[in-house]
Write a protein that holds these residues in place. Structure first.
Motif, PDB file in Angstrom:
ATOM      1  N   ASP A   1       0.881  -1.199   0.057  1.00 35.69           N
ATOM      2  CA  ASP A   1      -0.043  -0.056  -0.086  1.00 35.69           C
ATOM      3  C   ASP A   1       0.790   1.210   0.032  1.00 35.69           C
ATOM      4  O   ASP A   1       0.408   2.381  -0.670  1.00 35.69           O
ATOM      5  CB  ASP A   1      -1.120  -0.030   1.151  1.00 35.69           C
ATOM      6  N   PRO A   2       2.032   1.413   0.569  1.00 37.75           N
ATOM      7  CA  PRO A   2       2.868   2.527   0.404  1.00 37.75           C
ATOM      8  C   PRO A   2       3.000   3.172  -0.685  1.00 37.75           C
ATOM      9  O   PRO A   2       3.100   4.204  -1.431  1.00 37.75           O
ATOM     10  CB  PRO A   2       4.193   2.371   1.421  1.00 37.75           C
ATOM     11  N   VAL A   3       3.345   2.149  -1.797  1.00 45.26           N
ATOM     12  CA  VAL A   3       3.642   2.311  -3.227  1.00 45.26           C
ATOM     13  C   VAL A   3       2.226   2.992  -3.924  1.00 45.26           C
ATOM     14  O   VAL A   3       2.355   3.951  -4.617  1.00 45.26           O
ATOM     15  CB  VAL A   3       4.013   0.961  -3.933  1.00 45.26           C
ATOM     16  N   ILE A   4       1.061   2.457  -3.746  1.00 47.79           N
ATOM     17  CA  ILE A   4      -0.107   3.310  -4.240  1.00 47.79           C
ATOM     18  C   ILE A   4      -0.464   4.350  -3.580  1.00 47.79           C
ATOM     19  O   ILE A   4      -0.935   5.178  -4.323  1.00 47.79           O
ATOM     20  CB  ILE A   4      -1.286   1.661  -4.314  1.00 47.79           C
TER      21      ILE A   4
ATOM     22  N   GLY B   1      -4.489  -5.018   6.575  1.00 44.37           N
ATOM     23  CA  GLY B   1      -3.235  -4.649   5.784  1.00 44.37           C
ATOM     24  C   GLY B   1      -2.958  -3.344   5.859  1.00 44.37           C
ATOM     25  O   GLY B   1      -2.513  -2.994   4.588  1.00 44.37           O
ATOM     26  N   LEU B   2      -3.149  -2.464   6.642  1.00 44.86           N
ATOM     27  CA  LEU B   2      -2.792  -0.912   6.479  1.00 44.86           C
ATOM     28  C   LEU B   2      -1.286  -0.801   6.490  1.00 44.86           C
ATOM     29  O   LEU B   2      -0.488  -1.075   7.380  1.00 44.86           O
ATOM     30  CB  LEU B   2      -3.497  -0.225   7.685  1.00 44.86           C
ATOM     31  N   GLY B   3      -0.792  -0.297   5.635  1.00 42.83           N
ATOM     32  CA  GLY B   3       0.708   0.280   5.970  1.00 42.83           C
ATOM     33  C   GLY B   3       0.556   1.696   5.807  1.00 42.83           C
ATOM     34  O   GLY B   3       0.499   2.115   6.920  1.00 42.83           O
ATOM     35  N   SER B   4       0.849   2.613   4.783  1.00 42.21           N
ATOM     36  CA  SER B   4       0.703   3.721   4.829  1.00 42.21           C
ATOM     37  C   SER B   4      -0.594   4.352   4.833  1.00 42.21           C
ATOM     38  O   SER B   4      -1.011   5.648   5.053  1.00 42.21           O
ATOM     39  CB  SER B   4       1.426   4.705   3.690  1.00 42.21           C
TER      40      SER B   4
ATOM     41  N   ALA C   1      -5.601   5.198  13.294  1.00 44.40           N
ATOM     42  CA  ALA C   1      -4.481   4.011  13.056  1.00 44.40           C
ATOM     43  C   ALA C   1      -3.902   3.944  11.866  1.00 44.40           C
ATOM     44  O   ALA C   1      -4.638   4.140  10.846  1.00 44.40           O
ATOM     45  CB  ALA C   1      -4.837   2.859  13.645  1.00 44.40           C
ATOM     46  N   GLY C   2      -2.585   3.490  11.687  1.00 47.77           N
ATOM     47  CA  GLY C   2      -2.070   3.215  10.371  1.00 47.77           C
ATOM     48  C   GLY C   2      -1.024   4.469  10.165  1.00 47.77           C
ATOM     49  O   GLY C   2      -0.204   4.718  10.842  1.00 47.77           O
ATOM     50  N   GLY C   3      -0.959   4.764   8.846  1.00 46.29           N
ATOM     51  CA  GLY C   3       0.036   5.697   8.377  1.00 46.29           C
ATOM     52  C   GLY C   3       1.564   5.374   8.714  1.00 46.29           C
ATOM     53  O   GLY C   3       2.354   6.158   8.995  1.00 46.29           O
ATOM     54  N   SER C   4       1.920   4.259   8.528  1.00 45.43           N
ATOM     55  CA  SER C   4       3.357   3.843   8.632  1.00 45.43           C
ATOM     56  C   SER C   4       4.174   4.266   7.382  1.00 45.43           C
ATOM     57  O   SER C   4       3.430   4.570   6.316  1.00 45.43           O
ATOM     58  CB  SER C   4       3.441   2.244   8.636  1.00 45.43           C
ATOM     59  N   ASP C   5       5.259   4.093   7.578  1.00 42.18           N
ATOM     60  CA  ASP C   5       6.325   4.414   6.560  1.00 42.18           C
ATOM     61  C   ASP C   5       7.172   3.228   6.354  1.00 42.18           C
ATOM     62  O   ASP C   5       8.211   3.111   7.371  1.00 42.18           O
ATOM     63  CB  ASP C   5       7.242   5.580   6.696  1.00 42.18           C
ATOM     64  N   MET C   6       6.959   2.494   5.523  1.00 43.36           N
ATOM     65  CA  MET C   6       7.507   0.977   5.387  1.00 43.36           C
ATOM     66  C   MET C   6       8.811   1.351   4.719  1.00 43.36           C
ATOM     67  O   MET C   6       9.688   0.483   4.832  1.00 43.36           O
ATOM     68  CB  MET C   6       6.645   0.116   4.669  1.00 43.36           C
TER      69      MET C   6
ATOM     70  N   PHE D   1      12.426   5.103   0.548  1.00 44.04           N
ATOM     71  CA  PHE D   1      12.737   5.177  -0.714  1.00 44.04           C
ATOM     72  C   PHE D   1      12.855   6.893  -1.297  1.00 44.04           C
ATOM     73  O   PHE D   1      12.126   7.850  -0.591  1.00 44.04           O
ATOM     74  CB  PHE D   1      11.526   4.944  -1.903  1.00 44.04           C
ATOM     75  N   ASP D   2      13.837   7.275  -2.102  1.00 48.58           N
ATOM     76  CA  ASP D   2      13.986   8.815  -2.310  1.00 48.58           C
ATOM     77  C   ASP D   2      12.754   9.312  -2.681  1.00 48.58           C
ATOM     78  O   ASP D   2      12.449  10.476  -2.303  1.00 48.58           O
ATOM     79  CB  ASP D   2      15.107   8.800  -3.394  1.00 48.58           C
ATOM     80  N   SER D   3      11.910   8.707  -3.482  1.00 50.47           N
ATOM     81  CA  SER D   3      10.849   9.392  -4.116  1.00 50.47           C
ATOM     82  C   SER D   3       9.729   9.617  -2.891  1.00 50.47           C
ATOM     83  O   SER D   3       8.734  10.350  -3.205  1.00 50.47           O
ATOM     84  CB  SER D   3      10.107   8.558  -5.330  1.00 50.47           C
ATOM     85  N   PHE D   4       9.674   9.005  -1.904  1.00 47.42           N
ATOM     86  CA  PHE D   4       8.667   9.010  -0.930  1.00 47.42           C
ATOM     87  C   PHE D   4       8.826  10.259   0.052  1.00 47.42           C
ATOM     88  O   PHE D   4       8.059  10.606   0.854  1.00 47.42           O
ATOM     89  CB  PHE D   4       8.790   7.937  -0.060  1.00 47.42           C
ATOM     90  N   GLY D   5      10.060  11.051  -0.235  1.00 49.98           N
ATOM     91  CA  GLY D   5      10.011  12.364   0.411  1.00 49.98           C
ATOM     92  C   GLY D   5       9.932  11.822   2.057  1.00 49.98           C
ATOM     93  O   GLY D   5      10.723  11.204   2.534  1.00 49.98           O
ATOM     94  N   GLU D   6       9.339  13.004   2.907  1.00 49.80           N
ATOM     95  CA  GLU D   6       9.510  12.958   4.335  1.00 49.80           C
ATOM     96  C   GLU D   6       8.516  11.745   4.727  1.00 49.80           C
ATOM     97  O   GLU D   6       8.298  11.464   6.069  1.00 49.80           O
ATOM     98  CB  GLU D   6       9.191  14.207   5.062  1.00 49.80           C
ATOM     99  N   GLY D   7       7.732  11.302   3.865  1.00 48.59           N
ATOM    100  CA  GLY D   7       7.027  10.029   4.475  1.00 48.59           C
ATOM    101  C   GLY D   7       5.538  10.016   3.950  1.00 48.59           C
ATOM    102  O   GLY D   7       4.811  11.164   4.409  1.00 48.59           O
ATOM    103  N   VAL D   8       5.124   9.137   2.934  1.00 51.00           N
ATOM    104  CA  VAL D   8       3.713   9.140   2.707  1.00 51.00           C
ATOM    105  C   VAL D   8       2.488   8.906   3.655  1.00 51.00           C
ATOM    106  O   VAL D   8       1.309   9.342   3.833  1.00 51.00           O
ATOM    107  CB  VAL D   8       3.538   8.321   1.409  1.00 51.00           C
TER     108      VAL D   8
END
Lengths: 419, 172
Positions: free
Chosen positions: A352-355, B34-37, B101-106, B109-116
């Motif tokens: 999900d971080p990618v999407i 399965g929440l990631g970001s 709840a959630g909002g992890s930064d797994m 990557f450079d393109s992700f900046g300060e965290g999606v």
């Protein structure tokens, strides 16, 4: 015939809308609570579609021919046992004394007609959904019951059914019954001319030539071959490509198709034309098998430890190079990738971080979906390559279709010393 | 994921897929896997026992042109849509509370900046504050996945991680 993301997006919404209507009608008819599973637009070669039918169980299907705004065939396909379950549910509702003889090889007349009825109502649900989205009329022929173990009976008489090497656009949807095992697939095979006309009507940009999608498919093929080859070289486990598919899906769909369990994933970002993200997912058993094969001396730990983690990262790294070299060769560009990121966590959470990242600029994505397996040993690897949309369109537009056939695969691998 | 034919009080948990939201009451269970970001946003009115869960993917819906069609996709529009639907169902705005709840930064990557993931949690906090909805509990950030189960009637938010040994389940 040209297509663009807007046109494909409308197709995708048609598929979603149709699936929703069909699910609602199935619930209405059987009283079984249903859920819409993954909906995809698939670009598949005729031979891949046929292989899909061949490798699985006996199927029964209900087919109708469409005329009007969409011309082609709409096909509902159940595994035979699922069809029996649905028919049982239906007959239970109608008459609690009715019993089905599921042992007979042939469907009896009553189950045939019940299945045909269910299939037809579902087909009509899909078609009504598409007609709603397109705000037009689609006519439907009388339904035809089909049973068979291969693709042939399902494709017989389908004029314009894709030849082995033709890339067909398929609408693929899955509806599942909540808490039971009933599920089935739906396929739409539109005729090429009819689809061309629709695409022209829906396109909002110049888009890309349909035949260039051949380049996509070739990229997918090369990438997948490289992954299997690398895995074999590094682990000594004989692997091969089981599934290779090019899907066009809404971003939200991507994590939803990842198994709901703890997985080991290795992720990369790649840059160039195109740019995007590449994720390898292993189930835990396969990941352990890989560690055993690559680092035989490692202690059997509960987790993956430092050695195990670095072995899997190394494998991922070399597989990523192979995969992206395969792409770069077809596209005649250079693609660089980042260092690997290792995640041992819920599968969907690693995707999900990618999407989330891509979601700020695009609603849909082309996903190169690949599954690599090994005979007799645990090695299941799912590969998701998700490209940035604008880059991908650019890469494809630049692609010289005549080059595709001639492109050799040139990636080479170094032997890794496991000692 | 949308289900067809589910009735109030049905025993099976309702799945709230990415970009979706659902409002319910009593002992129903709303679940996001399965929440990631992505960010789970749970709002509830403890007095009227009405609540809702959103599974937001992006922070800023006001800047997007499809947020009317998909309010659940964005943290800000998801919160407003949940509130509106809850009030329509009988909740009183002033007693609504929130948990996220959630909002992890797994990945780094450079393109992700300060965290999606971080951006999603920030956007939710900001919108809640703007609307005057108190944020009573949160379990956000880090670099691990979460599955959440929400009971609208009690406002109980169960957060599960894949780590069996420590803190497998947290109750918010």
């Amino acid at each position: 015939m040209r297509l663009d993301v807007n046109a494909l997006g409308t197709f995708y919404r048609m598929a979603r809308e149709g699936t929703g209507l069909a699910a609602g009608r199935l619930t209405h008819m059987t009283g079984v609570e249903t859920r819409v599973g993954v909906t995809k637009l698939n670009f598949m070669r005729g031979q891949e579609i046929r292989r899909d039918f061949r490798t699985s169980k006996t199927k029964v299907g209900v087919r109708v021919e469409l005329t009007g705004a969409i011309e082609g065939y709409s096909l509902i396909v159940f595994d035979r046992e699922n069809a029996i379950r649905i028919v049982e549910t239906l007959l239970d509702e109608a008459d609690s004394d009715a019993e089905l003889d599921v042992e007979t090889d042939e469907f009896d007349r009553m189950s045939r007609s019940a299945t045909t009825e269910v299939g037809h109502i579902m087909n009509s649900g899909f078609i009504d959904g598409w007609a709603d989205v397109l705000e037009t009329v689609i006519d439907v022929s009388t339904p035809e019951f089909i049973e068979g173990e291969s693709a042939e009976p399902f494709f017989d008489g389908v004029s314009g059914s894709p030849g082995d090497d033709d890339l067909a656009l398929l609408f693929q949807s899955r509806i599942e019954a909540v808490d039971t095992e009933i599920g089935f697939n739906h396929y739409l095979f539109p005729k090429r001319e009819s689809m061309g006309a629709l695409l022209d009507q829906l396109r909002t940009s110049e888009g890309i030539e349909y035949d260039k999608l051949d380049g996509f498919d070739r990229m997918a093929e090369r990438g997948a071959e490289e992954v299997a080859k690398t895995a074999t070289t590094l682990t000594g486990i004989e692997t091969n490509v089981e599934i290779r598919r090019l899907n066009f899906v809404s971003l939200e769909t991507i994590p939803e198709q990842v198994p709901d369990e703890k997985l080991v994933s290795v992720a990369f970002e790649f840059e160039g034309v195109p740019s995007g993200y590449l994720i390898f997912l292993f189930d835990e058993e396969s990941a352990h098998e890989i560690v055993d094969a690559m680092v035989p001396s490692s202690v059997d730990e509960d987790g993956f430890g430092e050695m195990g983690t670095s072995a899997i990262k190394e494998l991922g790294n070399i597989m990523a190079s192979g995969f992206l070299d395969g792409w770069a060769n077809v596209l005649d560009t250079a693609i660089d990738h980042s260092t690997p990121e290792f995640v041992h966590d819920m599968g969907a959470a690693a995707v999900d971080p990618v999407i989330v990242k891509l979601g700020s600029n695009q609603e849909f994505a082309f996903v190169f979906d690949t599954v690599v397996v090994a005979d007799g040993r645990e090695f299941d690897c799912e590969v998701y390559a998700i490209a940035d949309e604008s880059d991908l369109e650019r890469a494809l537009n630049d692609l010289d279709v005549d080059r595709i056939e001639e492109t050799p695969t040139t990636a080479e691998f170094q032997e890794v010393d496991n000692a | 994921m949308k289900t067809y034919g589910s009735e109030p009080g049905a025993p099976s948990p309702v799945q709230v897929g990415i970009s979706e939201l659902a409002v319910s009451d009593g002992d129903d269970t709303l679940k996001s896997y399965g929440l990631g970001s992505c960010l789970a946003i749970a709002l509830y009115d403890p007095e009227d026992e009405i609540g809702g869960l959103a599974h937001a993917m992006l922070p800023d819906g006001d800047a997007a042109d499809n947020s009317d069609r998909k309010p659940g996709k964005y943290a800000d529009t998801a919160i407003r849509a949940l509130l509106r639907r809850m009030v329509e169902r009988g909740a009183s705005y002033t007693s609504v509370e929130a948990k996220i709840a959630g909002g992890s930064d797994m990945f780094e990557f450079d393109s992700f900046g300060e965290g999606v993931g971080q951006r999603n949690a920030d956007a939710a906090r900001e919108e809640l504050e703007k609307l005057g909805v108190p944020l009573v509990a949160e379990d956000v950030g880090g670099d691990h996945g979460r599955t959440v189960e929400f009971t609208p009637g009690t406002g109980r938010l169960l957060v599960k991680t894949s780590d069996e040994e420590e803190n497998g389940v947290t109750e918010l």
